[in-house]
Design a protein around this motif. Structure first.
Motif, PDB file in Angstrom:
ATOM      1  N   THR A 187      27.007  25.062  22.327  1.00  0.00           N
ATOM      2  CA  THR A 187      26.709  25.332  23.717  1.00  0.00           C
ATOM      3  C   THR A 187      26.218  24.071  24.397  1.00  0.00           C
ATOM      4  O   THR A 187      25.611  23.202  23.764  1.00  0.00           O
ATOM      5  CB  THR A 187      25.632  26.431  23.840  1.00  0.00           C
ATOM      6  N   SER A 189      24.083  24.380  26.874  1.00  0.00           N
ATOM      7  CA  SER A 189      22.746  24.747  27.337  1.00  0.00           C
ATOM      8  C   SER A 189      21.689  23.944  26.586  1.00  0.00           C
ATOM      9  O   SER A 189      21.848  23.659  25.392  1.00  0.00           O
ATOM     10  CB  SER A 189      22.496  26.238  27.132  1.00  0.00           C
ATOM     11  N   LYS A 195      19.495  31.223  27.856  1.00  0.00           N
ATOM     12  CA  LYS A 195      20.656  32.068  28.146  1.00  0.00           C
ATOM     13  C   LYS A 195      20.238  33.452  28.625  1.00  0.00           C
ATOM     14  O   LYS A 195      21.003  34.134  29.322  1.00  0.00           O
ATOM     15  CB  LYS A 195      21.538  32.187  26.894  1.00  0.00           C
TER      16      LYS A 195
END
Length: 344
Positions: A187, A189, A195
């Protein structure tokens, strides 16, 4: 979102000495189980095994934070959680030898292990929604690995939980690797915890090798979940060994990972040292815990070896009320291979 990392002096925590010793005892039980299971697999006693060395603090503390009537949805790597919740070691060993998962009675409500990645996540949202429909006041804890966050089931399950206020804590053990894929390839992120914001609830990171911090974080998350606020917990730990016994981590992982020491240090040793310094455990207690764990394992292995073999044809039952023709043919083939003289 907040982050809990590092240890406090023991007398500044809300834990009693007995509570800390209970967590330590289950961490040692889990470590001894993992070591014995790995050795048994290497000699052909079972076909495969997913080690969890390095993740004992995270799993055991999360299990201890659950109320007796909270539901646990585990996966193939959450054996430490199941042991801490009271699932007999012999049941887990037998499952790895091809037997039905639960052969013995145990009180804690626990789902079967989910081996396909992330399939338990929508189930956990559904279990939480069912609790709401029934006006039940228990929570749900769903275990998952960081690799599961790349599956569609992760997004669907968390979205349902957020929309329907499911009393569910999604407990993600970020151990650094999804087989050979590092988290940064999973990811873009900055964190997995963040998330949760996309689904309308909170995410939190915790030092997964500090069992007291994990306990407090998961307990607080379950309290919020029971009030209709799901929570995503990202427990930062490290997988010390291979993904499974069929994996060779030396092909993709350096010996010295680019992670801080608090995350990669052995959690059992770390917690033992912490408790020794606080005067909570001593040599006699530690030795007794290890001896008791080894004796429990000896009994579990004996029970597993004494169990009768399952009928391989049973795998076809309890799926369809009326077995389709193709599966009937397959079942007949299995029965014939096992016993040429057998007839339907």
């Amino acid at each position: 979102m907040h982050r809990v990392i590092g240890e406090r002096p023991f007398d500044e925590t809300p834990f009693s000495a007995d509570a800390a010793r209970s967590i330590y005892r289950d961490m040692v039980r889990a470590r001894r189980f993992d070591e014995r299971a790995l050795a048994l697999q290497r000699r052909g006693w079972m076909s495969g095994y997913p080690p969890f060395e390095g993740q004992e603090a995270s799993q055991v503390a999360a299990a201890h934070a659950m109320a007796d009537d909270d539901w646990l949805l585990p996966t193939y790597r959450s054996n430490a959680m199941q042991i801490a919740r009271g699932v007999p070691m012999s049941d887990i060993l037998l499952f790895r030898r091809g037997h039905p998962e639960f052969r013995s009675d145990h009180d804690a409500p626990t789902f079967p292990q989910a081996v396909p990645i992330a399939t338990q996540i929508p189930h956990a949202a559904g279990v939480g929604m069912a609790a709401n429909y029934r006006d039940a006041d228990h929570g749900v804890l769903c275990y998952l690995g960081d690799g599961a966050t790349s599956e569609g089931d992760f997004h669907e399950g968390l979205n349902f939980a957020g929309v329907f206020d499911a009393p569910t804590v999604f407990f993600c053990e970020n151990n650094g690797w999804a087989i050979s894929l590092p988290r940064e390839r999973q990811t873009a992120s900055d964190t997995i915890a963040q998330k949760a914001e996309a689904y309308g609830f909170d995410g939190v990171q915790v030092d997964g090798n500090d069992p007291l911090a994990v306990y407090e974080t998961v307990a607080a998350g379950l309290e919020r979940a029971r009030d209709g606020e799901p929570v995503l917990v990202e427990s930062l730990t490290y997988r010390q060994g291979a993904h499974t016994t069929s994996d060779d981590p030396s092909r993709y992982r350096e010996d010295d990972p680019d992670l801080p020491e608090w995350r990669t240090r052995d959690p059992v040793e770390r917690f033992e040292e912490y408790l020794r310094e606080a005067g909570v455990v001593d040599d006699a207690f530690v030795e007794t815990v290890r001896e008791d764990a080894d004796a429990e394992l000896d009994r579990a292995v004996e029970e597993a070896e004494a169990a009768e073999d399952e009928d391989p044809a049973d795998v076809f039952d309890h799926v369809y009320a009326d077995l389709p023709a193709e599966l009937r043919r397959q079942k007949e083939s299995v029965v014939s291979a096992a016993d040429p003289d057998a007839s339907e």
